[in-house]
Design a protein around this motif. Structure first.
Motif, mmCIF file in Angstrom:
data_model
loop_
_atom_site.group_PDB
_atom_site.id
_atom_site.type_symbol
_atom_site.label_atom_id
_atom_site.label_comp_id
_atom_site.label_asym_id
_atom_site.label_seq_id
_atom_site.Cartn_x
_atom_site.Cartn_y
_atom_site.Cartn_z
ATOM 1 N N ALA A 1 8.181 8.243 -41.897
ATOM 2 C CA ALA A 1 7.969 7.619 -43.150
ATOM 3 C C ALA A 1 8.405 6.083 -43.304
ATOM 4 O O ALA A 1 7.871 5.329 -43.743
ATOM 5 C CB ALA A 1 8.845 8.368 -44.363
ATOM 6 N N GLN A 2 9.458 5.922 -42.263
ATOM 7 C CA GLN A 2 9.884 4.336 -42.164
ATOM 8 C C GLN A 2 8.716 3.523 -41.642
ATOM 9 O O GLN A 2 8.442 2.393 -41.823
ATOM 10 C CB GLN A 2 11.144 4.423 -41.569
ATOM 11 C CG GLN A 2 12.303 4.872 -42.324
ATOM 12 C CD GLN A 2 13.430 5.083 -41.275
ATOM 13 O OE1 GLN A 2 13.416 4.808 -40.009
ATOM 14 N NE2 GLN A 2 14.646 5.773 -41.802
ATOM 15 N N VAL A 3 8.050 4.086 -40.580
ATOM 16 C CA VAL A 3 7.111 3.374 -39.971
ATOM 17 C C VAL A 3 5.884 3.185 -40.777
ATOM 18 O O VAL A 3 5.248 1.989 -40.812
ATOM 19 C CB VAL A 3 6.741 4.148 -38.444
ATOM 20 C CG1 VAL A 3 5.559 3.404 -37.955
ATOM 21 C CG2 VAL A 3 8.016 4.261 -37.634
ATOM 22 N N ILE A 4 5.529 3.990 -41.549
ATOM 23 C CA ILE A 4 4.518 3.945 -42.391
ATOM 24 C C ILE A 4 4.610 3.120 -43.462
ATOM 25 O O ILE A 4 3.809 2.207 -43.815
ATOM 26 C CB ILE A 4 4.145 5.335 -42.802
ATOM 27 C CG1 ILE A 4 3.574 6.432 -41.884
ATOM 28 C CG2 ILE A 4 3.160 5.232 -44.032
ATOM 29 C CD1 ILE A 4 3.304 7.945 -42.335
ATOM 30 N N ALA A 5 5.941 2.870 -43.979
ATOM 31 C CA ALA A 5 6.174 1.988 -45.134
ATOM 32 C C ALA A 5 5.996 0.464 -44.318
ATOM 33 O O ALA A 5 5.484 -0.176 -45.104
ATOM 34 C CB ALA A 5 7.802 2.200 -45.506
ATOM 35 N N LEU A 6 6.486 0.299 -43.425
ATOM 36 C CA LEU A 6 6.382 -0.925 -42.564
ATOM 37 C C LEU A 6 4.828 -1.240 -42.308
ATOM 38 O O LEU A 6 4.548 -2.411 -42.743
ATOM 39 C CB LEU A 6 7.188 -1.076 -41.498
ATOM 40 C CG LEU A 6 7.275 -2.416 -40.685
ATOM 41 C CD1 LEU A 6 7.677 -3.511 -41.671
ATOM 42 C CD2 LEU A 6 8.051 -2.319 -39.469
ATOM 43 N N ALA A 7 4.040 -0.506 -41.991
ATOM 44 C CA ALA A 7 2.608 -0.672 -41.577
ATOM 45 C C ALA A 7 2.054 -0.938 -42.765
ATOM 46 O O ALA A 7 1.188 -1.746 -43.067
ATOM 47 C CB ALA A 7 2.178 0.634 -40.943
ATOM 48 N N VAL A 8 2.424 -0.224 -43.940
ATOM 49 C CA VAL A 8 1.860 -0.551 -45.282
ATOM 50 C C VAL A 8 2.018 -1.605 -45.814
ATOM 51 O O VAL A 8 1.214 -2.611 -46.155
ATOM 52 C CB VAL A 8 2.119 0.602 -46.599
ATOM 53 C CG1 VAL A 8 1.811 0.072 -47.882
ATOM 54 C CG2 VAL A 8 1.461 1.919 -46.143
ATOM 55 N N GLY A 9 3.365 -2.376 -45.624
ATOM 56 C CA GLY A 9 3.866 -3.589 -45.992
ATOM 57 C C GLY A 9 3.110 -4.570 -45.286
ATOM 58 O O GLY A 9 2.467 -5.505 -45.838
#
Length: 135
Positions: free
Chosen positions: A32-40
């Motif tokens: 979830a943390q990786v996806i959040a950064l990728a979306v940002g």
């Protein structure tokens, strides 16, 4: 529709995503943390790309929807590929073994086509909404 030449808040969003990236480096691996950064990062790329390519131009509805759909597809694909890249970077930086399981990586790879299609649909929907409200 006239596309603004500068998007308000893009610099602040860049700062926020940059700060999150610094914090993310120290955290243990979580998808979830990786996806959040990728979306940002994908949102930032889309904002700067839009400013650069069509900022300050007048587009017809068809041109705007074509751009919005393509940008949505780019964002969906970019989120998946960036997340995979960030997972590899995170695993390489932390020398204590893999941060992510093979199942998590497989799941993420399986999501890329869905996210790309979802990006197209979301891009077209947001394109219609922004066209309607800008009129």
């Amino acid at each position: 529709m006239e596309v603004p030449s500068k998007f308000r808040g893009l610099k602040w969003l860049t700062i926020i995503v940059g700060l999150y990236a610094v914090v993310w480096l120290s955290l243990e691996g979580a998808v979830a943390q990786v996806i959040a950064l990728a979306v940002g990062v994908a949102v930032l790329a889309a904002g700067y790309l839009t400013q650069r390519l069509i900022g300050g131009r007048e587009l017809s509805l068809g041109q705007w929807l074509l751009f919005a759909g393509a940008l949505g597809a780019f964002m969906g694909l970019a989120c998946g590929l960036l997340a995979l890249t960030l997972m590899a970077i995170k695993t390489g930086l932390h020398g204590h073994g893999p941060e992510f399981t093979a199942l998590q990586i497989e799941w993420l790879v399986g999501q890329i086509p869905l996210w790309t299609l979802s990006g197209v649909i979301a891009g077209l929907g947001l394109g219609l909404l922004t066209f309607t409200f800008r009129r």
